[in-house]
Design a protein around this motif. Sequence first.
Motif, PDB file in Angstrom:
ATOM      1  N   THR A  24       0.815  -1.211   0.000  1.00 30.49           N
ATOM      2  CA  THR A  24       0.000   0.000   0.000  1.00 30.49           C
ATOM      3  C   THR A  24       0.851   1.266   0.000  1.00 30.49           C
ATOM      4  O   THR A  24       0.315   2.357  -0.185  1.00 30.49           O
ATOM      5  N   ILE A  25       2.180   1.143   0.187  1.00 23.16           N
ATOM      6  CA  ILE A  25       3.018   2.342   0.155  1.00 23.16           C
ATOM      7  C   ILE A  25       3.278   2.808  -1.276  1.00 23.16           C
ATOM      8  O   ILE A  25       3.647   3.964  -1.492  1.00 23.16           O
ATOM      9  N   GLU A  26       3.066   1.923  -2.239  1.00 20.42           N
ATOM     10  CA  GLU A  26       3.285   2.293  -3.639  1.00 20.42           C
ATOM     11  C   GLU A  26       2.341   3.438  -4.020  1.00 20.42           C
ATOM     12  O   GLU A  26       1.137   3.371  -3.787  1.00 20.42           O
ATOM     13  N   GLY A  27       2.911   4.500  -4.550  1.00 20.70           N
ATOM     14  CA  GLY A  27       2.123   5.646  -4.979  1.00 20.70           C
ATOM     15  C   GLY A  27       1.976   6.741  -3.944  1.00 20.70           C
ATOM     16  O   GLY A  27       1.417   7.797  -4.243  1.00 20.70           O
ATOM     17  N   ILE A  28       2.462   6.518  -2.733  1.00 18.74           N
ATOM     18  CA  ILE A  28       2.389   7.569  -1.715  1.00 18.74           C
ATOM     19  C   ILE A  28       3.286   8.725  -2.138  1.00 18.74           C
ATOM     20  O   ILE A  28       4.426   8.523  -2.545  1.00 18.74           O
ATOM     21  N   ARG A  29       2.774   9.929  -2.037  1.00 23.07           N
ATOM     22  CA  ARG A  29       3.518  11.148  -2.395  1.00 23.07           C
ATOM     23  C   ARG A  29       3.858  11.902  -1.117  1.00 23.07           C
ATOM     24  O   ARG A  29       2.985  12.149  -0.284  1.00 23.07           O
ATOM     25  N   LEU A  30       5.128  12.275  -0.974  1.00 24.10           N
ATOM     26  CA  LEU A  30       5.604  13.018   0.183  1.00 24.10           C
ATOM     27  C   LEU A  30       6.948  13.654  -0.160  1.00 24.10           C
ATOM     28  O   LEU A  30       7.465  13.450  -1.262  1.00 24.10           O
ATOM     29  N   THR A  31       7.500  14.423   0.751  1.00 25.32           N
ATOM     30  CA  THR A  31       8.808  15.013   0.482  1.00 25.32           C
ATOM     31  C   THR A  31       9.897  13.974   0.742  1.00 25.32           C
ATOM     32  O   THR A  31       9.708  13.031   1.537  1.00 25.32           O
ATOM     33  N   LEU A  32      11.021  14.160   0.097  1.00 30.98           N
ATOM     34  CA  LEU A  32      12.167  13.275   0.305  1.00 30.98           C
ATOM     35  C   LEU A  32      12.601  13.329   1.767  1.00 30.98           C
ATOM     36  O   LEU A  32      12.946  12.304   2.361  1.00 30.98           O
ATOM     37  N   GLY A  33      12.534  14.519   2.368  1.00 34.22           N
ATOM     38  CA  GLY A  33      12.890  14.665   3.775  1.00 34.22           C
ATOM     39  C   GLY A  33      12.000  13.830   4.685  1.00 34.22           C
ATOM     40  O   GLY A  33      12.477  13.170   5.609  1.00 34.22           O
ATOM     41  N   LYS A  34      10.693  13.846   4.426  1.00 40.01           N
ATOM     42  CA  LYS A  34       9.746  13.055   5.225  1.00 40.01           C
ATOM     43  C   LYS A  34       9.995  11.563   5.021  1.00 40.01           C
ATOM     44  O   LYS A  34       9.960  10.781   5.977  1.00 40.01           O
ATOM     45  N   ALA A  35      10.265  11.159   3.766  1.00 44.90           N
ATOM     46  CA  ALA A  35      10.560   9.749   3.488  1.00 44.90           C
ATOM     47  C   ALA A  35      11.792   9.305   4.272  1.00 44.90           C
ATOM     48  O   ALA A  35      11.805   8.226   4.880  1.00 44.90           O
ATOM     49  N   GLU A  36      12.818  10.134   4.295  1.00 40.04           N
ATOM     50  CA  GLU A  36      14.038   9.807   5.043  1.00 40.04           C
ATOM     51  C   GLU A  36      13.770   9.744   6.545  1.00 40.04           C
ATOM     52  O   GLU A  36      14.320   8.883   7.235  1.00 40.04           O
ATOM     53  N   GLN A  37      12.901  10.632   7.056  1.00 34.73           N
ATOM     54  CA  GLN A  37      12.557  10.621   8.483  1.00 34.73           C
ATOM     55  C   GLN A  37      11.903   9.304   8.889  1.00 34.73           C
ATOM     56  O   GLN A  37      12.087   8.833  10.005  1.00 34.73           O
ATOM     57  N   ILE A  38      11.128   8.738   7.981  1.00 32.75           N
ATOM     58  CA  ILE A  38      10.429   7.477   8.273  1.00 32.75           C
ATOM     59  C   ILE A  38      11.334   6.273   8.013  1.00 32.75           C
ATOM     60  O   ILE A  38      11.387   5.335   8.815  1.00 32.75           O
ATOM     61  N   LEU A  39      12.072   6.293   6.905  1.00 29.61           N
ATOM     62  CA  LEU A  39      12.833   5.118   6.490  1.00 29.61           C
ATOM     63  C   LEU A  39      14.180   4.955   7.204  1.00 29.61           C
ATOM     64  O   LEU A  39      14.590   3.828   7.492  1.00 29.61           O
ATOM     65  N   ALA A  40      14.871   6.035   7.484  1.00 34.94           N
ATOM     66  CA  ALA A  40      16.201   5.929   8.097  1.00 34.94           C
ATOM     67  C   ALA A  40      16.185   5.213   9.452  1.00 34.94           C
ATOM     68  O   ALA A  40      17.016   4.322   9.680  1.00 34.94           O
ATOM     69  N   PRO A  41      15.252   5.535  10.359  1.00 31.47           N
ATOM     70  CA  PRO A  41      15.231   4.808  11.637  1.00 31.47           C
ATOM     71  C   PRO A  41      14.933   3.312  11.479  1.00 31.47           C
ATOM     72  O   PRO A  41      15.240   2.518  12.365  1.00 31.47           O
ATOM     73  N   GLU A  42      14.365   2.941  10.341  1.00 36.80           N
ATOM     74  CA  GLU A  42      14.067   1.535  10.067  1.00 36.80           C
ATOM     75  C   GLU A  42      15.253   0.816   9.417  1.00 36.80           C
ATOM     76  O   GLU A  42      15.163  -0.355   9.072  1.00 36.80           O
ATOM     77  N   GLY A  43      16.356   1.548   9.200  1.00 37.24           N
ATOM     78  CA  GLY A  43      17.552   0.930   8.633  1.00 37.24           C
ATOM     79  C   GLY A  43      17.737   1.135   7.147  1.00 37.24           C
ATOM     80  O   GLY A  43      18.652   0.568   6.549  1.00 37.24           O
ATOM     81  N   PHE A  44      16.891   1.950   6.523  1.00 40.22           N
ATOM     82  CA  PHE A  44      17.005   2.211   5.089  1.00 40.22           C
ATOM     83  C   PHE A  44      17.988   3.338   4.819  1.00 40.22           C
ATOM     84  O   PHE A  44      18.069   4.304   5.582  1.00 40.22           O
ATOM     85  N   VAL A  45      18.711   3.216   3.715  1.00 39.41           N
ATOM     86  CA  VAL A  45      19.681   4.220   3.291  1.00 39.41           C
ATOM     87  C   VAL A  45      19.398   4.555   1.833  1.00 39.41           C
ATOM     88  O   VAL A  45      19.161   3.652   1.024  1.00 39.41           O
ATOM     89  N   LEU A  46      19.427   5.852   1.505  1.00 44.11           N
ATOM     90  CA  LEU A  46      19.287   6.244   0.109  1.00 44.11           C
ATOM     91  C   LEU A  46      20.550   5.809  -0.606  1.00 44.11           C
ATOM     92  O   LEU A  46      21.639   6.302  -0.313  1.00 44.11           O
TER      93      LEU A  46
END
Length: 139
Positions: free
Chosen positions: A7-29
Amino acid sequence: MIPIDSTIEGIRLTLGKAEQILAPEGFVLGGGHQYDHGYFDYALDEEAEHGHRYYLRVPVYAVSGDIEMGRGDTVVDLGKPFVIKHEFRTGNDPVGDSGVVSALVNQFSKPLPTETADIAPQWVDRARQKVARLESLFT
């Protein structure tokens, strides 16, 4: 490569917000991002001692702004997550040329193809669990 419906496919947000959510989960751009798209990578085999090989990737596509410049106000759409196996050679490149000139030009061995690489079910299951976690964070 194994796509995972989410369900995350197609979600629109800022890159900053995406990083705020994904980085604590262990994701790296990932380092291979371009101005118009990129990938947030999560190592599925965190217990690996000699480098990771299995990744969950969440693509991002720029709607406005530039991903390459890393601006937090860049607007992005999230893409369909997928699992990928990154193979790397640990020995000599079997088609490597010898010689000083060749060594200066061709410093690295060619990567092994990943689109057709076999991915064990344990990595897909682990990726699905992580995607379910992301779905709870993005909603």
